[in-house]
Scaffold this active site. Structure first.
Site, PDB file in Angstrom:
ATOM      1  N   SER A 102      -0.962   7.341  -0.535  1.00  0.00           N
ATOM      2  CA  SER A 102      -1.534   7.210   0.802  1.00  0.00           C
ATOM      3  C   SER A 102      -1.571   8.570   1.482  1.00  0.00           C
ATOM      4  O   SER A 102      -0.535   9.161   1.780  1.00  0.00           O
ATOM      5  CB  SER A 102      -0.709   6.237   1.649  1.00  0.00           C
ATOM      6  OG  SER A 102      -1.143   6.264   2.988  1.00  0.00           O
TER       7      SER A 102
ATOM      8  N   HIS B  31      -5.520   6.435  -1.325  1.00  0.00           N
ATOM      9  CA  HIS B  31      -5.547   5.395  -0.301  1.00  0.00           C
ATOM     10  C   HIS B  31      -5.683   6.050   1.074  1.00  0.00           C
ATOM     11  O   HIS B  31      -4.927   6.962   1.416  1.00  0.00           O
ATOM     12  CB  HIS B  31      -4.257   4.570  -0.371  1.00  0.00           C
ATOM     13  CG  HIS B  31      -4.258   3.364   0.502  1.00  0.00           C
ATOM     14  ND1 HIS B  31      -4.908   2.196   0.159  1.00  0.00           N
ATOM     15  CD2 HIS B  31      -3.690   3.141   1.718  1.00  0.00           C
ATOM     16  CE1 HIS B  31      -4.730   1.293   1.116  1.00  0.00           C
ATOM     17  NE2 HIS B  31      -4.008   1.851   2.082  1.00  0.00           N
TER      18      HIS B  31
ATOM     19  N   ASP C  29      -5.709   5.426   5.100  1.00  0.00           N
ATOM     20  CA  ASP C  29      -5.323   4.515   6.175  1.00  0.00           C
ATOM     21  C   ASP C  29      -6.039   4.888   7.462  1.00  0.00           C
ATOM     22  O   ASP C  29      -5.673   5.867   8.135  1.00  0.00           O
ATOM     23  CB  ASP C  29      -3.813   4.555   6.394  1.00  0.00           C
ATOM     24  CG  ASP C  29      -3.053   3.890   5.264  1.00  0.00           C
ATOM     25  OD1 ASP C  29      -3.393   2.751   4.916  1.00  0.00           O
ATOM     26  OD2 ASP C  29      -2.118   4.511   4.718  1.00  0.00           O
TER      27      ASP C  29
ATOM     28  N   MET D 166      -6.770   4.049  11.217  1.00  0.00           N
ATOM     29  CA  MET D 166      -6.169   3.285  12.317  1.00  0.00           C
ATOM     30  C   MET D 166      -6.835   3.665  13.630  1.00  0.00           C
ATOM     31  O   MET D 166      -7.161   4.832  13.862  1.00  0.00           O
ATOM     32  CB  MET D 166      -4.663   3.574  12.395  1.00  0.00           C
ATOM     33  CG  MET D 166      -3.904   3.352  11.109  1.00  0.00           C
ATOM     34  SD  MET D 166      -2.144   3.667  11.313  1.00  0.00           S
ATOM     35  CE  MET D 166      -1.608   3.655   9.597  1.00  0.00           C
TER      36      MET D 166
ATOM     37  N   HIS E 149      -8.713   1.718   3.775  1.00  0.00           N
ATOM     38  CA  HIS E 149      -8.082   0.569   4.424  1.00  0.00           C
ATOM     39  C   HIS E 149      -8.348   0.655   5.932  1.00  0.00           C
ATOM     40  O   HIS E 149      -7.803   1.518   6.617  1.00  0.00           O
ATOM     41  CB  HIS E 149      -6.573   0.601   4.120  1.00  0.00           C
ATOM     42  CG  HIS E 149      -5.789  -0.471   4.783  1.00  0.00           C
ATOM     43  ND1 HIS E 149      -4.406  -0.436   4.847  1.00  0.00           N
ATOM     44  CD2 HIS E 149      -6.155  -1.622   5.417  1.00  0.00           C
ATOM     45  CE1 HIS E 149      -3.974  -1.498   5.479  1.00  0.00           C
ATOM     46  NE2 HIS E 149      -5.013  -2.232   5.842  1.00  0.00           N
TER      47      HIS E 149
ATOM     48  N   MET F 239       0.467  -6.366   3.022  1.00  0.00           N
ATOM     49  CA  MET F 239       1.259  -5.390   3.753  1.00  0.00           C
ATOM     50  C   MET F 239       2.732  -5.803   3.708  1.00  0.00           C
ATOM     51  O   MET F 239       3.069  -6.938   4.040  1.00  0.00           O
ATOM     52  CB  MET F 239       0.796  -5.302   5.207  1.00  0.00           C
ATOM     53  CG  MET F 239      -0.595  -4.716   5.394  1.00  0.00           C
ATOM     54  SD  MET F 239      -0.754  -3.024   4.765  1.00  0.00           S
ATOM     55  CE  MET F 239       0.473  -2.157   5.764  1.00  0.00           C
TER      56      MET F 239
ATOM     57  N   GLY G  42       3.679   5.246   8.786  1.00  0.00           N
ATOM     58  CA  GLY G  42       4.254   5.449   7.472  1.00  0.00           C
ATOM     59  C   GLY G  42       5.759   5.553   7.536  1.00  0.00           C
ATOM     60  O   GLY G  42       6.342   5.743   8.602  1.00  0.00           O
ATOM     61  N   GLY G  43       6.403   5.432   6.386  1.00  0.00           N
ATOM     62  CA  GLY G  43       7.845   5.638   6.308  1.00  0.00           C
ATOM     63  C   GLY G  43       8.690   4.480   6.790  1.00  0.00           C
ATOM     64  O   GLY G  43       9.894   4.639   7.004  1.00  0.00           O
TER      65      GLY G  43
ATOM     66  N   GLY H 169       6.579   0.826   2.399  1.00  0.00           N
ATOM     67  CA  GLY H 169       7.938   0.973   1.894  1.00  0.00           C
ATOM     68  C   GLY H 169       8.051   0.950   0.391  1.00  0.00           C
ATOM     69  O   GLY H 169       9.133   0.678  -0.157  1.00  0.00           O
TER      70      GLY H 169
ATOM     71  N   GLY I  15       3.172   6.419   0.236  1.00  0.00           N
ATOM     72  CA  GLY I  15       2.908   7.617   1.019  1.00  0.00           C
ATOM     73  C   GLY I  15       4.131   8.496   1.130  1.00  0.00           C
ATOM     74  O   GLY I  15       4.249   9.520   0.467  1.00  0.00           O
TER      75      GLY I  15
END
Length: 221
Positions: free
Chosen positions: A10, A35, A37, A39, A68, A139, A146-147, A179, A199
């Site tokens: 990611s 990937h 992301d 948002m 995504h 998900m 992230g993280g 995760g 990621g």
């Protein structure tokens, strides 16, 4: 027989100050996809990037771009992301009032299709759309950042979705995002995951290519 696992780093966790080098390191580690992301700060509590960054990444790599869309009204931007170079568009079931229509438009533009489920969205909500899509993304954190820590109760949902896929079309990818790391990769694969999005567990490491290879190896422990 050992099944094939797709690793999709990611880019959200990458160092955007040197994105080209980060992508080259991902390629060196034999990543399968990238990937992306996206948002909007509305559907999820974060704002990342749009078609312009996707277009820039497309110029840097030939790897498939797994885009995504964590955004409200994704149907408004399908053409923009197709022109930017996305190979697949993944939309959230929670944001699409007319999901079949959205999936049809994505396919008409020559892209692969995917549908995402948030942690609180039940697997059964896929029942009507599953025959028409190429990928399901489960998900395993609440989307936005992230993280985050992996939500262990999602293992059961991954199994449920895997069983549904096996009855409809075993070629549908079952992607997991949130995760994902070496410590849980094998459990995810045993539950039915065929694509691992990672990621922080890749880009936080000093040796990115090695981190990708270690994740792939861990998936079969």
């Amino acid at each position: 027989m050992r099944k094939t696992i797709t690793i999709a780093p990611s880019i959200l966790s990458a160092d955007f100050r040197n994105l080209e080098r980060q992508i080259k390191l991902v390629e060196r580690g034999d990543a399968d996809w990238i990937h992306l992301d996206v948002m909007d700060g509305h559907f999820v509590p974060n704002l990342t990037f749009g078609p312009m960054i996707v277009k820039a990444i497309r110029r840097l790599t030939n790897l498939p771009l797994d885009t995504h869309l964590m955004i409200s009204n994704p149907e408004m931007y399908i053409e923009d992301f197709q022109r930017a170079g996305s190979d697949r568009l993944i939309v959230h079931i929670e944001t699409c009032v007319h999901l079949h229509r959205t999936i049809q438009r994505i396919k008409k533009l020559g892209m692969s299709t995917g549908v995402t489920l948030n942690p609180s969205t039940p697997a059964v909500s896929l029942k009507e759309i599953l025959p028409y899509i190429d990928l399901v993304l489960v998900m395993t954190v609440n989307p936005g950042f992230g993280g985050q820590q992996f939500i262990r109760s999602m293992i059961k949902k991954i199994r449920e979705v895997s069983e549904m896929i096996s009855k409809v079309n075993p070629k549908i990818y079952l992607e997991v995002d949130g995760g994902v790391e070496e410590s849980n990769a094998a459990e995810l694969v045993r539950a039915g995951a065929t694509v691992l999005v990672a990621g922080h567990s890749i880009f936080s490491k000093k040796n990115i290519p090695q981190a990708i290879r270690r994740l792939r190896t861990a998936a079969f422990r």
